[in-house]
Design an enzyme around this catalytic site. Structure first.
Site, PDB file in Angstrom:
ATOM      1  N   TYR A   1       0.827  -1.216   0.000  1.00 55.02           N
ATOM      2  CA  TYR A   1       0.000   0.000   0.000  1.00 55.02           C
ATOM      3  C   TYR A   1       0.866   1.273   0.000  1.00 55.02           C
ATOM      4  CZ  TYR A   1       0.055  -0.805   5.161  1.00 55.02           C
ATOM      5  OH  TYR A   1       0.397  -1.050   6.465  1.00 55.02           O
TER       6      TYR A   1
ATOM      7  N   LYS B   1       4.405   4.708   4.627  1.00 52.27           N
ATOM      8  CA  LYS B   1       5.200   3.734   3.861  1.00 52.27           C
ATOM      9  C   LYS B   1       5.512   4.278   2.462  1.00 52.27           C
ATOM     10  CE  LYS B   1       5.301   0.065   6.739  1.00 52.27           C
ATOM     11  NZ  LYS B   1       6.554  -0.410   7.361  1.00 52.27           N
TER      12      LYS B   1
END
Ligand code: COA
Length: 254
Positions: free
Chosen positions: A142, A157
């Site tokens: 993701y 992230k």
């Protein structure tokens, strides 16, 4: 001479598996974590493997603590060549119900923590004239897809993935450093699996969504990390390898 690596969040799951495997592979290993009891257990587990190691209690959200951990490691082992930014925090929460502090907490651990440790590491590289050091970041698919229900982790992230590529260029030129990332799929016996698979039924749905039909293991992630950090992977830089049984490629949910 043996090289030294620091693994953040190394007292459980993938972090611990990587720490154990890297010590087996001949690295001096330093594990950091927040929980004193888990650190003690990790210390005992690392003692079963020949070689040198240390454990340090710290929170990656604290830049001074990160610098202190790097300096403590350099004092003990002479220098610190490599770092795995593995420490993470996550929880499932619809974004419209998330508090600003909930957002900040996860971004602080995942993105700012990765910066704090990487920045502390490079200060050590400068002082010790380390050439050819390494950073390995742990992301998730993701980082480049939607992360519905885990917005702070997904955004953080994505930032870590970009930092991986940016530092691969900046610090590749400047320090001949290699900076890479692993994107693990659903991995058993991890904090992520405990937190993100909300029930046995949900875990089963996730499993069926993996083309290989199973969760991965922390040891499989550790095997890839050992290789990516080895001289065999000496030309790998700025790369993110998904180790996920083909999970992220599967666009058919069920
Ligand atoms: N849903 C919504 N908000 C949540 C939440 C949840 N499940 N869990 C925590 N929060 C919010 C809190 O309400 C708080 O915000 P508030 O002050 O507005 O109420 C904020 O997040 C900080 O929570 P706190 O518990 O004080 O943070 P912490 O630093 O002790 O813990 C976490 C950080 C929440 C990320 C914790 O789960 C953690 O430490 N996890 C580490 C392990 C982990 O997550 N592993 C999986 C990696 S994939």
């Amino acid at each position: 001479m043996k090289k030294t690596i620091l693994v953040t969040g190394g007292t459980s799951g993938m972090g611990k598996a990587m720490a154990l495997a890297l010590k087996e592979a001949g690295w001096n290993v330093v594990v950091t974590g927040r929980d004193a009891e888990r650190l003690q257990q990790t210390d005992l587990d690392l003692q079963q493997i020949a070689g040198e190691h240390a454990v340090i209690q710290m929170d990656v959200r604290d830049p001074e603590a990160c610098l202190a951990a790097v300096n403590q490691t350099r004092a003990r082992f002479g220098r610190l060549e490599a770092l795995i930014n593995n420490a993470a925090g996550n929880f499932i929460c619809p974004t419209d119900e998330l508090s600003p502090n909930g957002w900040k907490t996860v971004v602080d651990i995942v993105l700012n923590g990765t910066f704090n440790c990487s920045h502390a590491l490079v200060k050590g590289w400068q002082e010790d004239q380390v050439v050819g050091g390494q950073i390995l970041n742990i992301v998730a698919s993701y980082a480049w897809q939607a992360g519905a229900g885990v917005a702070p982790s997904a955004a953080a992230k994505a930032g870590v993935l970009n930092l991986t590529r940016t530092l691969a260029v900046e610090w590749g030129y400047k320090y001949q450093a290699r900076v890479n990332a692993i994107s693990p799929g659903p991995i058993e016996r991890t904090g992520g699996a405990d937190k993100l698979a909300m029930s046995p039924e949900h875990a089963e749905r996730i499993r069926r969504n993996v083309p290989l039909g199973r969760f991965g293991t922390p040891e499989e992630i550790a095997g890839l990390a050992v290789w990516m950090l080895s001289d065999q992977a000496g030309y790998l830089n700025g790369e993110c390898i998904a180790l996920d049984g083909g999970h992220w490629l599967n666009k058919q949910p069920f």
